[in-house]
Design an enzyme around this catalytic site. Structure first.
Site, PDB file in Angstrom:
ATOM      1  N   ASP A  67      36.607  55.319  44.977  1.00 11.90           N
ATOM      2  CA  ASP A  67      35.573  55.512  45.989  1.00 11.90           C
ATOM      3  C   ASP A  67      36.104  56.236  47.218  1.00 11.90           C
ATOM      4  OD1 ASP A  67      37.215  53.407  46.732  1.00 11.90           O
ATOM      5  OD2 ASP A  67      35.654  51.890  46.722  1.00 11.90           O
ATOM      6  N   ASN A 135      32.855  39.488  48.649  1.00 10.37           N
ATOM      7  CA  ASN A 135      31.533  39.208  48.058  1.00 10.37           C
ATOM      8  C   ASN A 135      31.484  39.561  46.575  1.00 10.37           C
ATOM      9  OD1 ASN A 135      31.494  41.963  48.078  1.00 10.37           O
ATOM     10  ND2 ASN A 135      29.801  42.179  49.524  1.00 10.37           N
ATOM     11  N   HIS A 137      32.530  42.452  45.213  1.00 12.31           N
ATOM     12  CA  HIS A 137      32.324  43.863  44.860  1.00 12.31           C
ATOM     13  C   HIS A 137      33.580  44.468  44.234  1.00 12.31           C
ATOM     14  CE1 HIS A 137      33.578  45.147  49.187  1.00 12.31           C
ATOM     15  NE2 HIS A 137      34.489  45.656  48.394  1.00 12.31           N
ATOM     16  N   GLU A 142      28.322  47.021  45.663  1.00  7.57           N
ATOM     17  CA  GLU A 142      27.961  45.800  46.374  1.00  7.57           C
ATOM     18  C   GLU A 142      27.052  44.928  45.492  1.00  7.57           C
ATOM     19  OE1 GLU A 142      29.596  45.138  48.863  1.00  7.57           O
ATOM     20  OE2 GLU A 142      29.438  46.520  50.550  1.00  7.57           O
TER      21      GLU A 142
HETATM   22  C1  GLP Z   1      37.225  47.952  49.808  1.00 10.81           C
HETATM   23  C2  GLP Z   1      37.467  48.818  48.568  1.00 10.81           C
HETATM   24  C3  GLP Z   1      37.652  47.967  47.330  1.00 10.81           C
HETATM   25  C4  GLP Z   1      38.656  46.857  47.600  1.00 10.81           C
HETATM   26  C5  GLP Z   1      38.166  45.978  48.715  1.00 10.81           C
HETATM   27  C6  GLP Z   1      39.073  44.796  49.019  1.00 10.81           C
HETATM   28  O1  GLP Z   1      35.930  47.523  49.914  1.00 10.81           O
HETATM   29  N1  GLP Z   1      36.405  49.735  48.349  1.00 10.81           N
HETATM   30  O2  GLP Z   1      38.076  48.800  46.254  1.00 10.81           O
HETATM   31  O3  GLP Z   1      38.861  46.105  46.437  1.00 10.81           O
HETATM   32  O4  GLP Z   1      38.070  46.811  49.877  1.00 10.81           O
HETATM   33  O5  GLP Z   1      40.099  45.192  49.863  1.00 10.81           O
HETATM   34  P1  GLP Z   1      41.371  44.302  50.201  1.00 10.81           P
HETATM   35  O6  GLP Z   1      42.299  44.475  49.053  1.00 10.81           O
HETATM   36  O7  GLP Z   1      41.908  44.919  51.459  1.00 10.81           O
HETATM   37  O8  GLP Z   1      40.899  42.927  50.384  1.00 10.81           O
END
Ligand code: GLP
Length: 263
Positions: A67, A135, A137, A142
């Site tokens: 993304d 959440n 995702h 989402e």
């Molecule tokens: C963002 C990214 C996800 C990732 C999430 C959790 O939303 N788009 O791909 O998994 O963050 O991030 P973290 O690993 O910092 O908790």
């Protein structure tokens, strides 16, 4: 689903690096799906370490990131392109022209179509690395994202904007839109490796692994994948109910492998 519970975030990184190195085995091309966020940073550090030690090469790898924020230029320090350059690509022998991150400045609908086509032209993703949002995702899919969704524009939830706002300076508006691979795109990968560490991820991990398959928990879609590995530390596993069983399965797998080794 295979659930691997390890003692620490470092162990998660180590085992994840083993999986990535297996996919990057010498003499074969490999298409990696990569993730951003804080969770895979240790994995990328371990891969860089192994690369410098001569244990792994990215020379035959192609990569596709999940993304990108809409509106951020690739050279914006908080863009996912800049993150990937900084955390991995600049330190290994991957061909930069074979690293793909959606273009946050392009027309989102055109870019989404182009991205899907590029993944398909590359022969599909061999190993997709994923983190998980609090959440549930994956990528930026989402809750309520279609389980069949493809790469597209997504509106971020206030909780995701809030969680990611820590990376943006005071006075900077965190992006509210993203282009993300869809859940269907992720499920097309031949193997999926989801990493989660820390207690804050425990509810999302429980819902993804042991809850119902539901668009409300996008990561639960991995229950539908026939080669999904969920790799977690003790904290992220702390709300799972079937821990004993997952550990039993891993012990049995080790016992069988040892038996086969000894003929
Ligand atoms: C963002 C990214 C996800 C990732 C999430 C959790 O939303 N788009 O791909 O998994 O963050 O991030 P973290 O690993 O910092 O908790």
């Amino acid at each position: 689903m295979r659930v691997i519970i390890t003692e620490s975030a470092d162990h998660v990184a180590h085992i994840a690096a083993d999986c990535v190195c297996e996919a990057l085995a010498p003499g074969q091309d490999c298409v990696l799906g990569l993730a951003t966020g804080s969770t895979p940073v240790r994995l990328y550090g371990e891969l860089i370490r192994r690369h410098h030690a001569g244990a792994v090469s990215f020379a035959r790898a192609t990569s596709f990131n999940l993304d990108e924020y809409v509106g951020l230029a690739p050279d914006h320090p908080q863009s996912y392109r800049a993150f990937m350059n900084r955390e991995l690509f600049d330190h290994v022998d991957i061909d930069p022209s074979r690293t793909h991150v959606p273009d946050g400045l392009a027309d989102p609908a055109d870019e989404a179509q182009r991205y899907e086509q590029a993944i398909s032209d590359a022969g599909g993703i061999d190993l997709q690395v994923l983190g998980i949002g609090r959440n549930g995702h994956i990528g930026f899919n989402e809750p309520t994202s279609s389980l069949a969704s493809r790469t597209r524009l997504k509106t971020l939830t206030p909780s995701t904007i809030e969680a990611n706002s820590r990376f943006f300076g005071p006075g900077e508006t965190p992006p509210r839109l993203a282009i993300t691979m869809g859940i269907g795109t992720i499920l097309d990968a031949r193997r999926v490796l989801l990493l989660a560490t820390g207690r804050a991820k425990a509810p999302a991990v429980r819902n993804a692994v042991e809850g119902p398959l539901s668009a409300m928990v996008p990561a639960s879609a991995l229950q539908w994948h026939n080669d999904a590995v969920i790799l977690v530390d003790r904290d992220a596993a702390s709300l799972l109910q079937q821990v004993e069983y997952y550990e039993h399965v891993e012990n049995e797998a080790r016992r069988l492998a040892a038996e086969q080794c000894h003929g």
